[in-house]
Motif scaffolding. Sequence first.
Motif, PDB file in Angstrom:
ATOM      1  N   LEU A  39       0.915  -1.269  -0.050  1.00 58.87           N
ATOM      2  CA  LEU A  39       0.142  -0.015   0.050  1.00 58.87           C
ATOM      3  C   LEU A  39       0.916   1.171   0.040  1.00 58.87           C
ATOM      4  O   LEU A  39       1.984   1.345   0.858  1.00 58.87           O
ATOM      5  N   PRO A  40       0.441   2.387  -0.665  1.00 61.04           N
ATOM      6  CA  PRO A  40       1.413   3.593  -0.774  1.00 61.04           C
ATOM      7  C   PRO A  40       1.836   4.013   0.492  1.00 61.04           C
ATOM      8  O   PRO A  40       2.951   4.790   0.510  1.00 61.04           O
ATOM      9  N   TRP A  41       1.099   3.800   1.520  1.00 65.33           N
ATOM     10  CA  TRP A  41       1.655   4.685   2.796  1.00 65.33           C
ATOM     11  C   TRP A  41       1.987   3.813   3.808  1.00 65.33           C
ATOM     12  O   TRP A  41       2.412   4.086   5.031  1.00 65.33           O
ATOM     13  N   ASP A  42       2.398   2.422   3.453  1.00 63.83           N
ATOM     14  CA  ASP A  42       3.096   1.405   4.230  1.00 63.83           C
ATOM     15  C   ASP A  42       4.603   2.036   4.372  1.00 63.83           C
ATOM     16  O   ASP A  42       5.302   2.528   3.360  1.00 63.83           O
ATOM     17  N   PHE A  43       5.142   1.870   5.395  1.00 61.67           N
ATOM     18  CA  PHE A  43       6.755   2.376   5.798  1.00 61.67           C
ATOM     19  C   PHE A  43       7.671   1.460   4.881  1.00 61.67           C
ATOM     20  O   PHE A  43       8.508   2.073   4.499  1.00 61.67           O
ATOM     21  N   SER A  44       7.527   0.156   4.959  1.00 63.77           N
ATOM     22  CA  SER A  44       8.192  -0.635   4.083  1.00 63.77           C
ATOM     23  C   SER A  44       7.446  -1.957   3.830  1.00 63.77           C
ATOM     24  O   SER A  44       6.332  -2.293   4.311  1.00 63.77           O
ATOM     25  N   GLY A  45       8.197  -2.892   3.058  1.00 61.55           N
ATOM     26  CA  GLY A  45       7.513  -4.318   2.872  1.00 61.55           C
ATOM     27  C   GLY A  45       8.136  -5.118   4.262  1.00 61.55           C
ATOM     28  O   GLY A  45       8.817  -4.988   4.844  1.00 61.55           O
ATOM     29  N   ASN A  46       7.216  -6.143   4.042  1.00 62.18           N
ATOM     30  CA  ASN A  46       7.554  -7.355   5.311  1.00 62.18           C
ATOM     31  C   ASN A  46       8.965  -7.763   5.009  1.00 62.18           C
ATOM     32  O   ASN A  46       9.295  -8.519   3.961  1.00 62.18           O
ATOM     33  N   PRO A  47       9.901  -7.697   5.766  1.00 61.58           N
ATOM     34  CA  PRO A  47      11.250  -8.377   5.807  1.00 61.58           C
ATOM     35  C   PRO A  47      11.121  -9.731   5.712  1.00 61.58           C
ATOM     36  O   PRO A  47      12.119 -10.403   5.150  1.00 61.58           O
ATOM     37  N   PHE A  48      10.279 -10.485   6.104  1.00 63.73           N
ATOM     38  CA  PHE A  48      10.375 -11.844   6.186  1.00 63.73           C
ATOM     39  C   PHE A  48       9.371 -12.635   5.273  1.00 63.73           C
ATOM     40  O   PHE A  48       8.974 -13.659   5.105  1.00 63.73           O
ATOM     41  N   GLY A 101      24.809  -1.313   8.933  1.00 65.31           N
ATOM     42  CA  GLY A 101      23.709  -2.219   8.913  1.00 65.31           C
ATOM     43  C   GLY A 101      22.275  -1.737   9.659  1.00 65.31           C
ATOM     44  O   GLY A 101      21.394  -1.892   9.054  1.00 65.31           O
ATOM     45  N   LEU A 102      22.396  -0.978  10.595  1.00 63.44           N
ATOM     46  CA  LEU A 102      21.183  -0.276  11.304  1.00 63.44           C
ATOM     47  C   LEU A 102      20.616   0.724  10.357  1.00 63.44           C
ATOM     48  O   LEU A 102      19.434   0.764  10.053  1.00 63.44           O
ATOM     49  N   TRP A 103      21.424   1.495   9.709  1.00 62.86           N
ATOM     50  CA  TRP A 103      20.853   2.642   8.721  1.00 62.86           C
ATOM     51  C   TRP A 103      20.295   2.112   7.488  1.00 62.86           C
ATOM     52  O   TRP A 103      19.360   2.610   7.057  1.00 62.86           O
ATOM     53  N   SER A 104      20.818   0.810   6.924  1.00 64.13           N
ATOM     54  CA  SER A 104      20.245   0.237   5.647  1.00 64.13           C
ATOM     55  C   SER A 104      19.088  -0.262   6.027  1.00 64.13           C
ATOM     56  O   SER A 104      17.992  -0.069   5.331  1.00 64.13           O
ATOM     57  N   THR A 105      18.806  -0.888   7.395  1.00 64.94           N
ATOM     58  CA  THR A 105      17.803  -1.450   7.521  1.00 64.94           C
ATOM     59  C   THR A 105      16.553  -0.373   7.936  1.00 64.94           C
ATOM     60  O   THR A 105      15.401  -0.503   7.266  1.00 64.94           O
ATOM     61  N   LEU A 106      16.897   0.617   8.423  1.00 55.83           N
ATOM     62  CA  LEU A 106      15.935   1.563   9.072  1.00 55.83           C
ATOM     63  C   LEU A 106      15.635   2.598   8.139  1.00 55.83           C
ATOM     64  O   LEU A 106      14.688   3.238   8.114  1.00 55.83           O
ATOM     65  N   VAL A 107      16.465   2.971   7.274  1.00 55.51           N
ATOM     66  CA  VAL A 107      16.591   4.030   6.253  1.00 55.51           C
ATOM     67  C   VAL A 107      16.457   3.718   4.604  1.00 55.51           C
ATOM     68  O   VAL A 107      15.625   3.959   4.201  1.00 55.51           O
ATOM     69  N   TYR A 108      17.635   3.139   4.258  1.00 54.16           N
ATOM     70  CA  TYR A 108      17.775   2.891   2.775  1.00 54.16           C
ATOM     71  C   TYR A 108      16.738   1.722   2.452  1.00 54.16           C
ATOM     72  O   TYR A 108      15.959   2.299   1.448  1.00 54.16           O
ATOM     73  N   PHE A 109      16.422   0.719   2.953  1.00 50.56           N
ATOM     74  CA  PHE A 109      15.662  -0.291   2.521  1.00 50.56           C
ATOM     75  C   PHE A 109      14.117   0.462   2.529  1.00 50.56           C
ATOM     76  O   PHE A 109      13.590   0.292   1.218  1.00 50.56           O
ATOM     77  N   PRO A 110      13.690   0.999   3.587  1.00 51.79           N
ATOM     78  CA  PRO A 110      12.437   1.779   3.282  1.00 51.79           C
ATOM     79  C   PRO A 110      12.308   2.714   2.418  1.00 51.79           C
ATOM     80  O   PRO A 110      11.094   2.957   1.678  1.00 51.79           O
ATOM     81  N   VAL A 111      12.993   3.516   2.489  1.00 52.72           N
ATOM     82  CA  VAL A 111      13.113   4.617   1.357  1.00 52.72           C
ATOM     83  C   VAL A 111      13.181   4.311  -0.276  1.00 52.72           C
ATOM     84  O   VAL A 111      12.637   4.819  -0.808  1.00 52.72           O
ATOM     85  N   ALA A 112      13.794   3.290  -0.468  1.00 52.19           N
ATOM     86  CA  ALA A 112      13.785   2.706  -1.599  1.00 52.19           C
ATOM     87  C   ALA A 112      12.312   2.175  -2.042  1.00 52.19           C
ATOM     88  O   ALA A 112      11.774   2.304  -3.272  1.00 52.19           O
ATOM     89  N   ALA A 113      11.842   1.657  -0.977  1.00 50.41           N
ATOM     90  CA  ALA A 113      10.462   1.344  -1.074  1.00 50.41           C
ATOM     91  C   ALA A 113       9.527   2.577  -1.533  1.00 50.41           C
ATOM     92  O   ALA A 113       8.465   2.716  -2.263  1.00 50.41           O
ATOM     93  N   TRP A 114       9.665   3.888  -0.543  1.00 48.13           N
ATOM     94  CA  TRP A 114       9.014   5.038  -0.874  1.00 48.13           C
ATOM     95  C   TRP A 114       8.998   5.443  -2.395  1.00 48.13           C
ATOM     96  O   TRP A 114       8.200   5.688  -2.942  1.00 48.13           O
ATOM     97  N   VAL A 115      10.522   5.359  -3.039  1.00 47.62           N
ATOM     98  CA  VAL A 115      10.681   6.149  -4.148  1.00 47.62           C
ATOM     99  C   VAL A 115      10.389   5.005  -5.436  1.00 47.62           C
ATOM    100  O   VAL A 115       9.848   5.584  -6.308  1.00 47.62           O
TER     101      VAL A 115
END
Length: 407
Positions: A71-80, A128-142
């Motif tokens: 969904l467009p307003w989800d923070f990120s996809g399900n990591p599992f 590891g923390l920044w990629s998980t909390l920032v890059y991976f979700p931001v890639a989903a946003w964009v």
Amino acid sequence: MDAGGMDTGELTWAITASALVLLMTPGVAFFYGGLVKAKSVVSMMMMSFGALGLISVLWILYGYNMSAVALPWDFSGNPFSDFALGNADNTTLVGALFGATFAIITVALVSGAIADRAKFGSWLVFAGLWSTLVYFPVAAWVWGGGWILNLGNALGLDYTVIDYAGGTAVHINAGAAALALAIVLGKRVGFRKGAHKPHNVPLVLLGAAILWFGWFGFNVGAEFLNGMANAGLIGINTLGATAAGIIGWLLVEKVKDGKATSVGASSGAVAGLVAITPSCANLTPGWGLLLGLLAGAVCALAVELKFKLGFDDSLDVVGIHMIGGLIGTVYLGFFATGTGLFVGGDAMQLVLQVTAALGVLVYSFVVALAIGWAINRTIGFRVRNEDELAGIDTVVHGEEGYVLETV
């Protein structure tokens, strides 16, 4: 057609582009490595190679799953949702490979802000923390169906935010995190203008050349999803804006300092590459040249901000990547083909571009600042001053970049 639904040409280009983008991270290592002092070159290059190792593993395990949302307003996809990509088909795996290379280099770019003074283990924890909390979700946003990709639709427009290859997700994202870490780690010993000079200029030029070469995969790479429809436009813009970035930077150097330097030419090329990244498929070549010239000139001035504002961004990640990313992203609001304010559109494209850029910048900065502060307060992020002065290669890695033996 192959078993996953891609024809052989698309598959071949996807793999080739992925290899090109992967090569960019060693290019960053050479570029950054040449810019630091000789006793820190191993440490600097290892930050890039450490990111290459760690982020590749995290992306395969769960990062790719997080980079697309239902969904467009989800923070990120399900990591599992498909842990370690055990059920992915061929087309999905090719897409995951291409996406991994972007995640890797985005993290590696951040390291330039903390050259000469960071612990390697602490850097990996941050990565590891920044990629998980920032890059991976931001890639989903964009790119993965998130709020940035759908912002135009939410506002009732028939167009949306333009970020073809990563002005927000890669460059603004990395630059904002770099600013946060520069603040957390503080200034190098003896920080002042002219105190820290590149130890190996040919290495800087080699790194810039590898980056420019790999950037054709970075920008043109995603065309395997688009039938290569815009490959020519993207390719010529990647050439032209980069070349113009060199000219823009050197002109400022010549006027300001009286000399045009090879490090300036390398930095100008990178500034042009950064700026054209979001806009490579949405500008005519003339507007691409103007963007590169503008980015080279403005970034040449922006790298001086650290001395005026008092933060030690060692290798100018903020001045080149954050500022260059902002220029390239916002420029589309004025000159994006068909929707830019000055080329047949209205102000809404500009509103979309600024909203996306600021959203990513603020989020990345705040989270990176929190992660960096927590690491610094617990396991420590910065080496001791005496180790910094002696050179951290031997202290952190037990190696020297250059060993001269006498008989």
